[in-house]
Scaffold this active site. Sequence first.
Site, PDB file in Angstrom:
ATOM      1  N   LYS A  89       0.751  -1.221  -0.057  1.00 35.02           N
ATOM      2  CA  LYS A  89      -0.016  -0.003   0.061  1.00 35.02           C
ATOM      3  C   LYS A  89       0.949   1.143   0.132  1.00 35.02           C
ATOM      4  O   LYS A  89       1.910   1.347   0.171  1.00 35.02           O
ATOM      5  CB  LYS A  89      -0.953   0.013   1.133  1.00 35.02           C
ATOM      6  CG  LYS A  89      -1.680  -1.022   0.994  1.00 35.02           C
ATOM      7  CD  LYS A  89      -2.779  -0.945  -0.028  1.00 35.02           C
ATOM      8  CE  LYS A  89      -3.851   0.101  -0.109  1.00 35.02           C
ATOM      9  NZ  LYS A  89      -4.725   0.086  -1.348  1.00 35.02           N
TER      10      LYS A  89
ATOM     11  N   TYR B 234       1.649   0.288  -4.628  1.00 39.05           N
ATOM     12  CA  TYR B 234       0.440   0.828  -5.072  1.00 39.05           C
ATOM     13  C   TYR B 234       0.530   2.520  -4.545  1.00 39.05           C
ATOM     14  O   TYR B 234       0.586   2.575  -3.379  1.00 39.05           O
ATOM     15  CB  TYR B 234      -0.953   0.269  -4.682  1.00 39.05           C
ATOM     16  CG  TYR B 234      -1.424  -1.257  -4.999  1.00 39.05           C
ATOM     17  CD1 TYR B 234      -1.631  -1.207  -6.553  1.00 39.05           C
ATOM     18  CD2 TYR B 234      -1.420  -2.118  -4.541  1.00 39.05           C
ATOM     19  CE1 TYR B 234      -1.984  -2.318  -7.083  1.00 39.05           C
ATOM     20  CE2 TYR B 234      -1.834  -3.396  -4.962  1.00 39.05           C
ATOM     21  CZ  TYR B 234      -2.125  -3.190  -6.582  1.00 39.05           C
ATOM     22  OH  TYR B 234      -2.343  -4.552  -7.054  1.00 39.05           O
TER      23      TYR B 234
ATOM     24  N   HIS C 277      -2.086   5.144  -6.011  1.00 39.32           N
ATOM     25  CA  HIS C 277      -3.289   5.795  -6.310  1.00 39.32           C
ATOM     26  C   HIS C 277      -3.036   7.231  -5.840  1.00 39.32           C
ATOM     27  O   HIS C 277      -4.044   7.948  -5.075  1.00 39.32           O
ATOM     28  CB  HIS C 277      -4.548   5.145  -5.439  1.00 39.32           C
ATOM     29  CG  HIS C 277      -4.515   3.679  -5.535  1.00 39.32           C
ATOM     30  ND1 HIS C 277      -5.141   3.222  -6.794  1.00 39.32           N
ATOM     31  CD2 HIS C 277      -4.236   2.606  -4.656  1.00 39.32           C
ATOM     32  CE1 HIS C 277      -4.971   1.857  -6.686  1.00 39.32           C
ATOM     33  NE2 HIS C 277      -4.451   1.563  -5.377  1.00 39.32           N
TER      34      HIS C 277
ATOM     35  N   ASP D 114     -10.527   3.199  -3.844  1.00 39.23           N
ATOM     36  CA  ASP D 114      -8.974   3.773  -3.670  1.00 39.23           C
ATOM     37  C   ASP D 114      -8.695   4.971  -4.759  1.00 39.23           C
ATOM     38  O   ASP D 114      -7.504   5.515  -4.677  1.00 39.23           O
ATOM     39  CB  ASP D 114      -8.037   2.552  -4.196  1.00 39.23           C
ATOM     40  CG  ASP D 114      -8.412   1.927  -5.339  1.00 39.23           C
ATOM     41  OD1 ASP D 114      -9.565   2.153  -6.047  1.00 39.23           O
ATOM     42  OD2 ASP D 114      -7.709   1.016  -5.603  1.00 39.23           O
TER      43      ASP D 114
ATOM     44  N   GLU E 110      -0.368   0.473  -9.999  1.00 43.20           N
ATOM     45  CA  GLU E 110      -1.753   0.253 -10.500  1.00 43.20           C
ATOM     46  C   GLU E 110      -1.844   1.070 -11.969  1.00 43.20           C
ATOM     47  O   GLU E 110      -2.691   1.238 -12.608  1.00 43.20           O
ATOM     48  CB  GLU E 110      -2.750   1.362  -9.792  1.00 43.20           C
ATOM     49  CG  GLU E 110      -2.609   2.763  -9.514  1.00 43.20           C
ATOM     50  CD  GLU E 110      -1.430   3.111  -8.687  1.00 43.20           C
ATOM     51  OE1 GLU E 110      -0.704   2.155  -8.132  1.00 43.20           O
ATOM     52  OE2 GLU E 110      -1.345   4.380  -8.313  1.00 43.20           O
TER      53      GLU E 110
ATOM     54  N   VAL F 253     -12.728  -6.055 -11.666  1.00 42.80           N
ATOM     55  CA  VAL F 253     -13.657  -5.972 -10.603  1.00 42.80           C
ATOM     56  C   VAL F 253     -14.876  -6.264 -11.007  1.00 42.80           C
ATOM     57  O   VAL F 253     -15.511  -7.325 -10.390  1.00 42.80           O
ATOM     58  CB  VAL F 253     -13.497  -4.694  -9.816  1.00 42.80           C
ATOM     59  CG1 VAL F 253     -14.460  -4.731  -8.882  1.00 42.80           C
ATOM     60  CG2 VAL F 253     -12.178  -4.496  -9.269  1.00 42.80           C
TER      61      VAL F 253
END
Length: 377
Positions: A75, A94, A96, A269, A118, A178
Amino acid sequence: MFIGVPKEIKNNENRVALTPAGVVSFLNAGHTVLVEKGAGIGSGFTDEQYVNAGAIIIESPAKVWADAEMILKVKEPLESEYKYFRPGLILFTYLHLAAAPSLAKALKESGVTAIGYETVTVNRTLPLLTPMSEVAGRMSIQVGVQFLQRTYGGQGILLSGVPGVSRGKVTIIGGGVVGTNAAKMAVGLGADVTILDLSADRLRQLDDIFGNKITTLMSNPFNIAEAVANADLLVGAVLIPGAKAPKLVTEQMVSSMKPGSVIVDVAIDQGGIVETCDHVTTHDEPTFKKHGVVHYSVANMPGAVPRTSTIALTNVTIPYAVEIANKGVTKAITENAALKCGVNVLNGEITFEVVANDLGYEYVTVEKALEKEAAVH
Ligand SMILES: NC(=O)C1=CN([C@@H]2O[C@H](COP(=O)(O)OP(=O)(O)OC[C@H]3O[C@@H](n4cnc5c(N)ncnc54)[C@H](O)[C@@H]3O)[C@@H](O)[C@H]2O)C=CC1
Ligand SMILES: CC(=O)C(=O)O
């Protein structure tokens, strides 16, 4: 290169950025791996397993960050970790950033080279996001089923229905990774499933995959309003890579839902697609209610199933991380177009266009940012 793997500190984040098998990949290529004590424990990997694989266990996070040339994380760094940033440090995790302005500012001001999993892109797909989207998509139905139960604040329905009682309605906005994985679970449970997407081609593919087990709808405000009002469980699964998520579901639409319906905004996110999902929740306190509707907006859903998620994530991240270690970051991002797309911050510049636009920074290409480095040296 010295590779550092700190323990994740986000709420209930039990994934780890490197498995013992990954340690072996780095060692075989001649690198040194520093793993913070206990970093793998939440995913079922002991310090002993890391040592047996050849890693060095380090007691303090500060030392891992200080001694490593590249930090591998899962994260985004939290504020308490910003103090470890320094010029030249490579951060692979990640990020974001469109939804994390303070982190973007800290990275920009520190001179860290920040590569976001990402936005690493191959033929318009996101190989380092895909496995976690598979996990979160599948989980979205699992958690939806849980929070539809009366004891968890829901309206008290079983998605599958039973003979003589109608099935629950699941609306999924965004039919990518997703959305498709959410649909697999919802169809498997026997729910009445509707998927909306902006891409007619994507809707055709979904129709080919699921046939008449789902309804596909073009995503527009009219169809969204109707599908949201009908939904017992709404899943937010839209992505515009790197960008802040568009608010497609308005507060008025949410107020049209039945009390005790559930929203799982997986896209949280990137800021979330539901107007009333105005904050990120945690695994400790995953839901809140607005207009009588249960809202779930956890930004690290895969952290709840860390064993599966860590293995799935590191299966895809390690080859890229080893390439960065082998070539050095400048050569790796110059030679590998996929990795170049992952570069969000370089030499104090924001190098991913939609992130720069969303956060109000000047967009600087990776090439230009690299020239800046060359000029300094
Ligand atoms: N909360 C969490 O723990 C996790 C969140 N995610 C997030 O879930 C989101 C979705 O990820 P993926 O499915 O991998 O992305 P994807 O790129 O595979 O799919 C996104 C879909 O959204 C569609 N789309 C774009 N604009 C739209 C609109 N206006 N209306 C309807 N559909 C639209 C696209 O056509 C595409 O099919 C991302 O923000 C991702 O970061 C992923 C994993 C874990
Ligand atoms: C994609 C992401 O942010 C996660 O897996 O936590």
